[in-house]
Structure formats: C-alpha cells, structure tokens
Design a protein around this motif. Structure first.
Motif, PDB file in Angstrom:
ATOM      1  N   LEU A  50       0.854  -1.183   0.000  1.00 44.26           N
ATOM      2  CA  LEU A  50       0.000   0.000   0.000  1.00 44.26           C
ATOM      3  C   LEU A  50       0.888   1.230   0.000  1.00 44.26           C
ATOM      4  O   LEU A  50       1.815   1.337   0.817  1.00 44.26           O
ATOM      5  N   VAL A  51       0.615   2.140  -0.910  1.00 45.21           N
ATOM      6  CA  VAL A  51       1.369   3.385  -1.007  1.00 45.21           C
ATOM      7  C   VAL A  51       0.404   4.534  -0.707  1.00 45.21           C
ATOM      8  O   VAL A  51      -0.631   4.669  -1.373  1.00 45.21           O
ATOM      9  N   ASP A  52       0.743   5.308   0.299  1.00 43.62           N
ATOM     10  CA  ASP A  52      -0.107   6.428   0.698  1.00 43.62           C
ATOM     11  C   ASP A  52      -0.313   7.386  -0.469  1.00 43.62           C
ATOM     12  O   ASP A  52       0.636   7.777  -1.144  1.00 43.62           O
ATOM     13  N   GLY A  53      -1.577   7.762  -0.689  1.00 46.52           N
ATOM     14  CA  GLY A  53      -1.888   8.610  -1.830  1.00 46.52           C
ATOM     15  C   GLY A  53      -1.544  10.066  -1.636  1.00 46.52           C
ATOM     16  O   GLY A  53      -1.598  10.850  -2.587  1.00 46.52           O
ATOM     17  N   THR A  54      -1.179  10.433  -0.413  1.00 46.73           N
ATOM     18  CA  THR A  54      -0.819  11.831  -0.131  1.00 46.73           C
ATOM     19  C   THR A  54       0.688  12.008   0.005  1.00 46.73           C
ATOM     20  O   THR A  54       1.293  12.858  -0.656  1.00 46.73           O
ATOM     21  N   GLY A  55       1.292  11.197   0.866  1.00 47.59           N
ATOM     22  CA  GLY A  55       2.732  11.329   1.102  1.00 47.59           C
ATOM     23  C   GLY A  55       3.590  10.471   0.209  1.00 47.59           C
ATOM     24  O   GLY A  55       4.805  10.699   0.094  1.00 47.59           O
ATOM     25  N   GLY A  56       3.004   9.444  -0.417  1.00 48.41           N
ATOM     26  CA  GLY A  56       3.778   8.592  -1.312  1.00 48.41           C
ATOM     27  C   GLY A  56       4.701   7.625  -0.612  1.00 48.41           C
ATOM     28  O   GLY A  56       5.688   7.174  -1.201  1.00 48.41           O
ATOM     29  N   THR A  57       4.386   7.256   0.642  1.00 48.36           N
ATOM     30  CA  THR A  57       5.218   6.309   1.385  1.00 48.36           C
ATOM     31  C   THR A  57       4.534   4.954   1.455  1.00 48.36           C
ATOM     32  O   THR A  57       3.308   4.849   1.395  1.00 48.36           O
ATOM     33  N   VAL A  58       5.327   3.900   1.588  1.00 50.71           N
ATOM     34  CA  VAL A  58       4.801   2.544   1.714  1.00 50.71           C
ATOM     35  C   VAL A  58       4.309   2.344   3.144  1.00 50.71           C
ATOM     36  O   VAL A  58       5.069   2.492   4.093  1.00 50.71           O
ATOM     37  N   THR A  59       3.043   2.027   3.300  1.00 50.65           N
ATOM     38  CA  THR A  59       2.473   1.813   4.633  1.00 50.65           C
ATOM     39  C   THR A  59       2.205   0.346   4.927  1.00 50.65           C
ATOM     40  O   THR A  59       1.890  -0.015   6.059  1.00 50.65           O
ATOM     41  N   LYS A  60       2.329  -0.498   3.911  1.00 48.83           N
ATOM     42  CA  LYS A  60       2.114  -1.935   4.108  1.00 48.83           C
ATOM     43  C   LYS A  60       2.897  -2.701   3.068  1.00 48.83           C
ATOM     44  O   LYS A  60       2.952  -2.306   1.904  1.00 48.83           O
ATOM     45  N   ASN A  61       3.521  -3.787   3.509  1.00 45.06           N
ATOM     46  CA  ASN A  61       4.268  -4.644   2.589  1.00 45.06           C
ATOM     47  C   ASN A  61       4.045  -6.081   3.024  1.00 45.06           C
ATOM     48  O   ASN A  61       4.711  -6.591   3.909  1.00 45.06           O
ATOM     49  N   LYS A  62       3.076  -6.718   2.416  1.00 48.95           N
ATOM     50  CA  LYS A  62       2.730  -8.100   2.754  1.00 48.95           C
ATOM     51  C   LYS A  62       3.336  -9.024   1.716  1.00 48.95           C
ATOM     52  O   LYS A  62       3.110  -8.855   0.524  1.00 48.95           O
ATOM     53  N   ALA A  63       4.101 -10.010   2.172  1.00 47.18           N
ATOM     54  CA  ALA A  63       4.783 -10.922   1.252  1.00 47.18           C
ATOM     55  C   ALA A  63       4.324 -12.341   1.480  1.00 47.18           C
ATOM     56  O   ALA A  63       4.145 -12.784   2.611  1.00 47.18           O
ATOM     57  N   GLU A  64       4.143 -13.059   0.389  1.00 44.16           N
ATOM     58  CA  GLU A  64       3.803 -14.470   0.451  1.00 44.16           C
ATOM     59  C   GLU A  64       4.831 -15.257  -0.340  1.00 44.16           C
ATOM     60  O   GLU A  64       5.030 -15.004  -1.523  1.00 44.16           O
ATOM     61  N   HIS A  65       5.480 -16.217   0.323  1.00 42.49           N
ATOM     62  CA  HIS A  65       6.462 -17.057  -0.353  1.00 42.49           C
ATOM     63  C   HIS A  65       5.731 -18.217  -0.997  1.00 42.49           C
ATOM     64  O   HIS A  65       5.156 -19.053  -0.323  1.00 42.49           O
ATOM     65  N   ASP A  66       5.725 -18.262  -2.321  1.00 39.41           N
ATOM     66  CA  ASP A  66       5.024 -19.296  -3.062  1.00 39.41           C
ATOM     67  C   ASP A  66       5.986 -20.436  -3.350  1.00 39.41           C
ATOM     68  O   ASP A  66       6.748 -20.404  -4.296  1.00 39.41           O
ATOM     69  N   ASP A  67       5.968 -21.477  -2.498  1.00 40.40           N
ATOM     70  CA  ASP A  67       6.914 -22.575  -2.633  1.00 40.40           C
ATOM     71  C   ASP A  67       6.154 -23.896  -2.607  1.00 40.40           C
ATOM     72  O   ASP A  67       6.216 -24.661  -1.670  1.00 40.40           O
ATOM     73  N   HIS A  68       5.357 -24.146  -3.681  1.00 44.40           N
ATOM     74  CA  HIS A  68       4.587 -25.368  -3.830  1.00 44.40           C
ATOM     75  C   HIS A  68       3.757 -25.652  -2.588  1.00 44.40           C
ATOM     76  O   HIS A  68       3.868 -26.694  -1.946  1.00 44.40           O
ATOM     77  N   GLY A  69       2.925 -24.693  -2.236  1.00 43.63           N
ATOM     78  CA  GLY A  69       2.006 -24.899  -1.126  1.00 43.63           C
ATOM     79  C   GLY A  69       2.457 -24.275   0.160  1.00 43.63           C
ATOM     80  O   GLY A  69       1.656 -24.040   1.062  1.00 43.63           O
TER      81      GLY A  69
END
Length: 212
Positions: A167-186
């Motif tokens: 998620l990138v803030d629409g006013t300040g342009g900073t990343v407010t969320k970084n959710k990562a999913e490792h896709d390794d065959h399940g």
C-alpha cells in the motif's frame, strides 16, 4: 501331445497381473498429472512491457489520469479518467505496448473519481515507489479510495517467487504496508505484514523477509 496346464496362467495369476498393470498405469498417470501441475503455482513470467510503459502508452492514447492498471492474460487493462470525467478502459498488448482496444462508458464511479482527484500521487509514482520496497515486476496498481485517505494497492511478482502486496499512501507517497507471500509449492509465509501499517525500522523491502 497333451497341453501342460501348469504353464497356463490361473485365475490368481491373472488377478495379480491385472493389479500390477493397473498400478503401473496409475503411477504413469500420477506422474503425468504432477508434471502438468508442476509450474502452476509459480509466478507468471514478467511481461516485456512494464506497468509504467503500459500506463504511458494508455495515457498517450487517452490523456487523463490512470485509476487502475492490471495485467491479465498477456494484456494490460488500464482505466483512465479523462479531464471531462469519462472513464476509458484501454487495453495494451503486454509484448508490444500496442493499443488493442479503447472502451468507454464502463460506469460512472463518482467515489473513485473523487478519490483519484484527491490523491497527490499518480499510479506511475506509486508503482515506482513500491518497486523500491520490493524488487520484481508490477502486475497490478489500483486506487483504494475507501477510507479517510486514498491509497494505491500495488502487487509485485518477485523474481524469487515472492508475491508482494503493498500500500502506497496517496498523499505522502510512502509505503504503509508490505505483505509478502512465499510461493513454494504450497508453503506460504507472511513475513512483511504490519498490522499498524508501520515498519519497525523505517525501512522496506527485502530486509523484512525471514528466510528459512
């Protein structure tokens, strides 16, 4: 000469032979099925035309502001809001950046249009900011206009098999969320999610990963 019945397969021998043949056939089918699904869960190959290039091509064809960009089945679908308030859905070929379709009148979403007017960060800027936090290929950029302030949701397919949702803030342009999913065959790991929308060290990107 009388036939030697000892050389003829009995009912039991036929049954055993049939079971063995069925097992071989099942094993072959299972191997083929596994081979057919071996690559299904892996991230799609990065397109030749990046999200930024696709949005640029769409804006060249239809001047305005990008509200959404989504990679789907070898093509970019770009929603553009013109200065006159009309929505255009422009299709860009993901291999040549050629405009293949331009449809208007997808529906008047006043809330989305207002959210787009309120944001100070463009879709292109949001995608560039997200790529600084997570390396890979942007596959989707969408304005989240619900809530107190608009924000850009950016999806990135990492080269190492990590799927990022930022998620990138629409006013300040900073990343407010970084959710990562490792896709390794399940196998799946969620190592970049911050419920409070903040990072402990003020940094983003690969340092958030907890590799096994």
């Amino acid at each position: 000469m009388k036939p030697d019945f000892r050389t003829f397969p009995t009912g039991r021998r036929l049954l055993v032979a049939g079971i063995a043949a069925a097992a071989v056939a099942a094993g072959t089918a299972g191997t083929a099925l596994a081979a057919g699904h071996g690559d299904d869960d892996r991230p799609a190959k990065a397109p030749a035309v990046t999200a930024d290039q696709a949005m640029g091509a769409a804006l060249k064809a239809v001047p305005g502001t990008v509200g959404e960009a989504d990679l789907d089945d070898g093509a970019w679908e770009i929603d553009v809001l013109t200065g006159g308030g009309a929505w255009h859905e422009v299709t860009i070929d993901a291999s040549s950046a050629r405009v293949t379709a331009d449809r208007t009148g997808r529906g008047s979403d006043a809330a989305e249009a207002q959210g787009l007017k309120n944001t100070k960060v463009t879709a292109q800027q949001a995608a560039a900011t997200a790529l600084k936090a997570a390396s890979g290929a942007v596959t989707s950029v969408e304005l989240e206009h619900e809530g107190a302030q608009p924000a850009w949701e950016v999806e990135i397919a990492g080269k190492d098999g990590v799927q990022h949702e930022l998620l990138v803030d629409g006013t300040g342009g900073t990343v407010t969320k970084n959710k990562a999913e490792h896709d390794d065959h399940g196998k799946k790991e969620d190592d970049g999610k911050h419920e409070d929308g903040k990072h402990d060290d003020g940094k983003h990107g690969d340092q958030d990963h907890d590799d096994d």
